[in-house]
Motif scaffolding. Structure first.
Motif, PDB file in Angstrom:
ATOM      1  N   UNK A 434       0.807  -1.223   0.000  1.00 49.90           N
ATOM      2  CA  UNK A 434       0.000   0.000   0.000  1.00 49.90           C
ATOM      3  C   UNK A 434       0.838   1.271   0.000  1.00 49.90           C
ATOM      4  N   UNK A 435       2.059   1.209   0.571  1.00 52.48           N
ATOM      5  CA  UNK A 435       2.894   2.417   0.582  1.00 52.48           C
ATOM      6  C   UNK A 435       3.284   2.811  -0.840  1.00 52.48           C
ATOM      7  N   UNK A 436       3.466   1.831  -1.726  1.00 51.65           N
ATOM      8  CA  UNK A 436       3.765   2.146  -3.123  1.00 51.65           C
ATOM      9  C   UNK A 436       2.551   2.760  -3.817  1.00 51.65           C
ATOM     10  N   UNK A 437       1.355   2.297  -3.447  1.00 53.55           N
ATOM     11  CA  UNK A 437       0.143   2.876  -4.027  1.00 53.55           C
ATOM     12  C   UNK A 437      -0.039   4.323  -3.588  1.00 53.55           C
ATOM     13  N   UNK A 438       0.475   4.650  -2.393  1.00 57.22           N
ATOM     14  CA  UNK A 438       0.355   6.038  -1.905  1.00 57.22           C
ATOM     15  C   UNK A 438       1.294   6.996  -2.630  1.00 57.22           C
ATOM     16  N   UNK A 439       2.284   6.455  -3.347  1.00 62.27           N
ATOM     17  CA  UNK A 439       3.231   7.334  -4.037  1.00 62.27           C
ATOM     18  C   UNK A 439       2.516   8.248  -5.014  1.00 62.27           C
ATOM     19  N   UNK A 440       1.510   7.698  -5.719  1.00 61.14           N
ATOM     20  CA  UNK A 440       0.766   8.518  -6.684  1.00 61.14           C
ATOM     21  C   UNK A 440      -0.128   9.519  -5.972  1.00 61.14           C
ATOM     22  N   UNK A 441      -0.714   9.090  -4.852  1.00 61.11           N
ATOM     23  CA  UNK A 441      -1.621   9.971  -4.108  1.00 61.11           C
ATOM     24  C   UNK A 441      -0.876  11.197  -3.588  1.00 61.11           C
ATOM     25  N   UNK A 442       0.346  10.981  -3.091  1.00 64.82           N
ATOM     26  CA  UNK A 442       1.080  12.049  -2.411  1.00 64.82           C
ATOM     27  C   UNK A 442       2.094  12.747  -3.313  1.00 64.82           C
ATOM     28  N   UNK A 443       1.945  12.623  -4.611  1.00 70.42           N
ATOM     29  CA  UNK A 443       2.832  13.330  -5.536  1.00 70.42           C
ATOM     30  C   UNK A 443       2.036  14.414  -6.256  1.00 70.42           C
ATOM     31  N   UNK A 444       2.284  15.696  -5.945  1.00 73.38           N
ATOM     32  CA  UNK A 444       1.503  16.777  -6.573  1.00 73.38           C
ATOM     33  C   UNK A 444       1.587  16.787  -8.092  1.00 73.38           C
ATOM     34  N   UNK A 445       2.623  16.170  -8.654  1.00 71.40           N
ATOM     35  CA  UNK A 445       2.758  16.145 -10.113  1.00 71.40           C
ATOM     36  C   UNK A 445       1.939  15.019 -10.742  1.00 71.40           C
ATOM     37  N   UNK A 446       1.462  14.071  -9.943  1.00 69.37           N
ATOM     38  CA  UNK A 446       0.743  12.920 -10.498  1.00 69.37           C
ATOM     39  C   UNK A 446      -0.698  12.812 -10.020  1.00 69.37           C
ATOM     40  N   UNK A 447      -0.978  13.351  -8.837  1.00 72.48           N
ATOM     41  CA  UNK A 447      -2.283  13.016  -8.253  1.00 72.48           C
ATOM     42  C   UNK A 447      -3.468  13.740  -8.893  1.00 72.48           C
ATOM     43  N   UNK A 448      -3.233  14.547  -9.929  1.00 66.00           N
ATOM     44  CA  UNK A 448      -4.373  15.117 -10.655  1.00 66.00           C
ATOM     45  C   UNK A 448      -5.033  14.077 -11.554  1.00 66.00           C
ATOM     46  N   UNK A 449      -4.374  12.928 -11.740  1.00 69.61           N
ATOM     47  CA  UNK A 449      -4.976  11.828 -12.512  1.00 69.61           C
ATOM     48  C   UNK A 449      -4.856  10.537 -11.711  1.00 69.61           C
ATOM     49  N   UNK A 450      -5.273  10.585 -10.460  1.00 70.71           N
ATOM     50  CA  UNK A 450      -5.197   9.394  -9.611  1.00 70.71           C
ATOM     51  C   UNK A 450      -6.098   8.294 -10.169  1.00 70.71           C
ATOM     52  N   UNK A 451      -5.569   7.087 -10.217  1.00 69.04           N
ATOM     53  CA  UNK A 451      -6.296   5.962 -10.809  1.00 69.04           C
ATOM     54  C   UNK A 451      -6.785   5.023  -9.707  1.00 69.04           C
ATOM     55  N   UNK A 452      -8.122   4.884  -9.627  1.00 66.78           N
ATOM     56  CA  UNK A 452      -8.726   3.929  -8.702  1.00 66.78           C
ATOM     57  C   UNK A 452      -9.258   2.762  -9.527  1.00 66.78           C
ATOM     58  N   UNK A 453      -8.948   1.528  -9.100  1.00 72.34           N
ATOM     59  CA  UNK A 453      -9.325   0.351  -9.886  1.00 72.34           C
ATOM     60  C   UNK A 453     -10.827   0.232 -10.055  1.00 72.34           C
ATOM     61  N   UNK A 454     -11.610   0.688  -9.085  1.00 72.26           N
ATOM     62  CA  UNK A 454     -13.065   0.572  -9.164  1.00 72.26           C
ATOM     63  C   UNK A 454     -13.651   1.651 -10.076  1.00 72.26           C
ATOM     64  N   UNK A 455     -13.215   2.899  -9.879  1.00 72.26           N
ATOM     65  CA  UNK A 455     -13.753   4.007 -10.671  1.00 72.26           C
ATOM     66  C   UNK A 455     -13.295   3.906 -12.126  1.00 72.26           C
ATOM     67  N   UNK A 456     -12.072   3.453 -12.344  1.00 69.07           N
ATOM     68  CA  UNK A 456     -11.492   3.206 -13.671  1.00 69.07           C
ATOM     69  C   UNK A 456     -11.181   4.482 -14.452  1.00 69.07           C
ATOM     70  N   UNK A 457     -11.686   5.600 -14.029  1.00 67.13           N
ATOM     71  CA  UNK A 457     -11.421   6.866 -14.707  1.00 67.13           C
ATOM     72  C   UNK A 457     -10.538   7.734 -13.802  1.00 67.13           C
ATOM     73  N   UNK A 458      -9.684   8.594 -14.388  1.00 66.29           N
ATOM     74  CA  UNK A 458      -8.792   9.420 -13.559  1.00 66.29           C
ATOM     75  C   UNK A 458      -9.567  10.369 -12.646  1.00 66.29           C
ATOM     76  N   UNK A 459      -9.091  10.502 -11.418  1.00 70.77           N
ATOM     77  CA  UNK A 459      -9.737  11.383 -10.444  1.00 70.77           C
ATOM     78  C   UNK A 459      -8.713  12.417  -9.972  1.00 70.77           C
TER      79      UNK A 459
END
Length: 774
Positions: A434-459
């Motif tokens: 889970x800590x690797x999955x948080x890398x995208x959440x906590x990166x201001x350069x990436x988290x504008x397109x956070x990918x959730x497996x259930x939603x399937x669309x960028x959030x």
């Protein structure tokens, strides 16, 4: 009329109908050329030739547009209608075949060969006629569209040709089929053809009847179901429930439109809604799709709170909720200032580190209040499944989004303050990291397109202000640390604890226990005694529990009638809380040989550590006890080796390691201890034991030692200084390279301590040991 007679008569083309010989019927004539043909017929002999157009749509038919075989008919009556149409009564006389077509300006005439028929039937024709009549009677019974009177009139006909023509006129055949029978000149062939038609029509009627019965049953069932559904709808409406799947789909569609999703997300939601609409309610996938659409609708896509960019107001709120913590407050105010100047700033990732109970979580809540943002908290303690962060794929019933998206749903806006609590307590196993999955959440350069497996669309998470908390940053993976701004919150000083207890903890507990200031009063000296003798911690959780205990005891006294008002003083604390749990001022009462006080840094803040050394005759065995870690054991080995190399300068017998057993012990043996900063403490205690020179009781020390006696810098000086101050020490020996950290120590602590900066063990011994052997 004899066979093969020739004559010329006016032509009257018919649309969509055929007239057989012996038929009597009315015709409505409206076309000019047809009217002129009728007028000519009335003048010249009252006969016209009736033949059918091949195409009904043709308004001006010529020779190629009509059939060449038709019926010569007599015009018995002619009547002009008010709308200009002429209604005529015609009687079919005989078949005729066109030999020559004559075109005039206002009408057309044809030269015909009249086709006569025998009146008397042959034996074969009689047999076929009986068969035809039998089949026709059965047809009438099945169709019920032709009356029995019609059959009675037909059954009296003896001419085979006339019988065939009249029966054909009553059958529901297409124009082409009727024309084929009209053109079948041999009577026997015509009768056989009609027999085939009747047989076929009977089969069709039988099938129609069967289908009709099935349809009737189905309709009855459908009507019954419709009636029951309408009843159910009426009952549901009375109960305020939804009216079936249709209204449910429409309700979902309206929610999708109102959710203000991005275009691509809305398109995906409507597409899934169409699938759901077509899918049976009993299907397992139906509930998965519905769950998916509802999540898309509930997640905030555009809703956000407006930040209150007032630095003075925010500073006031932070000061109201927390005493001290200047660095953290300063960082939040800096964020506000920059946002006020730029009107937009990507959410920073702050990591609040420090011992338990110092207010990390409550500080994040205060930050949200100062910014006027919604607050949501997610605890990461014990999370070891990547799907907790990224969600489950939509492959089974019960799949759901990850806790990040769930947190956004709880927040209700796209810009909340999102607290990721206990980020250092995550683990990983076969289910992912889970800590690797948080890398995208906590990166201001990436988290504008956070990918959730259930939603399937960028959030988009870029507007979220993430705050994380941790007790021990060494347990956070390095890539994750790199994405966060570390802000360390140290433990509280005695003075700060006093202010927190008086300003926050005690009023809160008094209120929660149903008391008031008029019923209970806690004196300052009582609070100070609780801090000194009943708690030993960096935070204030234990202190809050002690305050709660005092309030409970007071509530019992008041309810039982023992007292109307409880005043807690220094002398009455023991009556309420029992005997003191800790001895305030842990420093030794006199100088000790072979015992030195070290300063330790733990996850719960700073603490003092007494290191004891005993020397006894033996064979040079070195024993280490106290549940020491590898690093601490190596520090003891390094100190031992240094002393052996410097025995002459220290006035120690060079063969001390051969004739003596040395035992180093660190008390509270059940608690694991590790770290390099006890190096100079161990060396000092060893030298004290070997030389007999006592260690000054008021001195605490911290620093890593090398084999050459150099003192290396350590961490956590602030926490260690506070623990020394709490234990009653007055002098602290520390590495010279840590002088830069002195400014972080609260002034009230600095004023009560003397800091001695050293770079070599010789300086340590100079300040730690007394000059005389005991």
């Amino acid at each position: 009329m004899s066979e093969n007679q020739h004559k010329t008569v006016p032509l009257l083309p018919l649309r969509g109908m055929i007239v057989f010989p012996t038929m009597v019927l009315h015709l409505d004539v409206g076309r000019d050329r047809s009217v002129k043909a009728l007028e000519k017929a009335m003048v010249e002999g009252e006969e016209v030739f009736l033949t059918t157009q091949q195409e009904v749509a043709t308004d001006e038919p010529d020779e190629d547009d009509i059939y060449e075989i038709g019926t010569v008919a007599k015009v018995n009556q002619m009547l002009k209608l008010p709308n200009g149409t002429i209604r005529v009564l015609v009687e079919g006389l005989q078949r005729g075949k066109i030999d020559h077509y004559v075109e005039y300006d206002d009408h057309a005439e044809v030269e015909l060969t009249m086709i006569g028929e025998r009146q008397e039937p042959t034996v074969e024709e009689q047999a076929i006629m009986r068969n035809v009549l039998e089949q026709f009677e059965q047809y009438i019974q099945m169709s019920k569209k032709i009356t029995q009177e019609t059959f009675a009139s037909v059954s009296d006909i003896v001419e085979p040709g006339r019988l065939a023509d009249i029966i054909t006129s009553h059958l529901p055949l297409k124009i082409v089929q009727k024309q084929e029978i009209l053109e079948t000149l041999p009577v026997e062939d015509r009768l056989r053809r009609i027999l085939d038609v009747l047989t076929n029509e009977k089969e069709v009627l039988g099938l129609e009847k069967k289908i009709g019965q099935e349809v009737k049953k189905s309709m009855e069932k459908t009507q019954k179901e419709y009636y029951l559904r309408e009843q159910m709808k009426a009952i549901q409406k009375e109960l305020g429930e939804r009216e079936g799947k249709e209204s449910e789909v429409e309700e979902l569609r309206e929610k999708v439109r109102q959710a203000e999703m991005p275009d691509n997300i809305e398109e995906k939601a409507l597409k899934e809604l169409k699938r759901y609409e077509r899918m049976p309610a009993s299907s397992a996938e139906s509930s998965v799709i519905r769950n998916y659409i509802e999540w898309l609708v509930q997640i905030p896509w555009t809703d956000e709170t407006e930040d209150v960019l007032d630095i003075h107001r925010s500073e006031k709120i932070l000061d109201e909720d927390h005493h001290g913590l200047e660095k953290v407050k300063e960082r939040v105010l800096e964020y506000l200032a920059v946002q006020q100047l730029t009107n937009r700033l990507k959410g920073p990732i702050l990591c609040l580190t420090g011992p338990p109970g110092v207010g990390k979580t409550s500080l994040a809540r205060s930050v949200a209040r100062s910014l006027n943002r919604n607050f949501v908290r997610m605890s990461l303690g014990g999370v070891r499944d990547e799907a907790e962060i990224r969600g489950h794929r939509r492959t089974y019933v019960g799949s759901m989004p990850g806790r990040i998206v769930q947190g956004m749903y709880k927040a209700g806006t796209v810009n909340p303050v999102f607290l990721l609590d206990e980020i250092d307590k995550m683990a990983h196993d076969f289910r992912g990291d889970p800590s690797s999955a948080l890398l995208e959440v906590l990166d201001p350069e990436q988290n504008n397109t956070f990918s959730d497996h259930f939603i399937e669309e960028p959030y988009d998470l870029s507007k979220v202000m993430f705050i994380t908390t941790a007790n021990n940053i060494s347990q956070i993976p390095a890539p994750l640390q790199d994405r966060m701004e570390m802000i360390h919150i140290p433990g509280y000083t005695e003075v700060e604890k006093m202010e927190i207890a008086k300003g926050y903890l005690l009023p809160k507990q008094i209120k929660e226990h149903g008391l008031s200031k008029g019923k209970i009063q806690v004196k300052d000296e009582a609070v100070l005694k609780v801090i000194r003798h009943y708690t030993r911690e960096a935070g204030v959780r234990s202190l809050e529990r002690q305050m709660a205990m005092i309030c409970r005891k007071a509530a019992k006294m008041i309810v039982s009638g023992d007292k109307k008002r409880v005043i807690v003083t220094e002398n009455t604390v023991e009556d309420l809380l029992g005997k003191p749990q800790y001895r305030y001022g842990k420093a030794e009462t006199q100088d000790q040989v072979g015992a030195a006080t070290g300063l330790a840094y733990t996850s719960a803040g700073g603490d003092t550590l007494t290191i004891e050394v005993s020397v006894s005759p033996g064979k040079g065995k070195l024993t280490l006890t106290g549940k020491l870690g590898d690093v601490m054991k190596e520090s003891a080995q390094a100190a031992f080796s240094y002393i052996r190399s410097k025995s002459d300068e220290l006035n120690i017998d060079p063969s001390f390691n051969e004739d003596n057993d040395i035992h180093i012990h660190v008390p509270e043996g059940a608690i694991p201890k590790d770290g390099p900063s006890a190096g100079i403490t161990m060396a000092t205690a060893l030298i004290s034991a070997l030389t007999g020179r006592p260690v000054k009781r008021e001195v605490g020390m911290t620093g890593e030692i090398t084999l050459r006696g150099r003192v290396l810098p350590i961490g956590g000086l602030k926490e260690k200084a506070m623990s020394a101050h709490r234990a009653g020490l007055t002098h602290i020996i520390m590495p010279k390279e840590n002088e830069k950290d002195l400014e972080d120590i609260p002034k009230s602590v600095r004023d009560g301590l003397t800091f001695i900066a050293v770079s070599h063990l010789d300086e340590v011994l100079k300040h730690a040991l007394t000059g005389e052997r005991s």
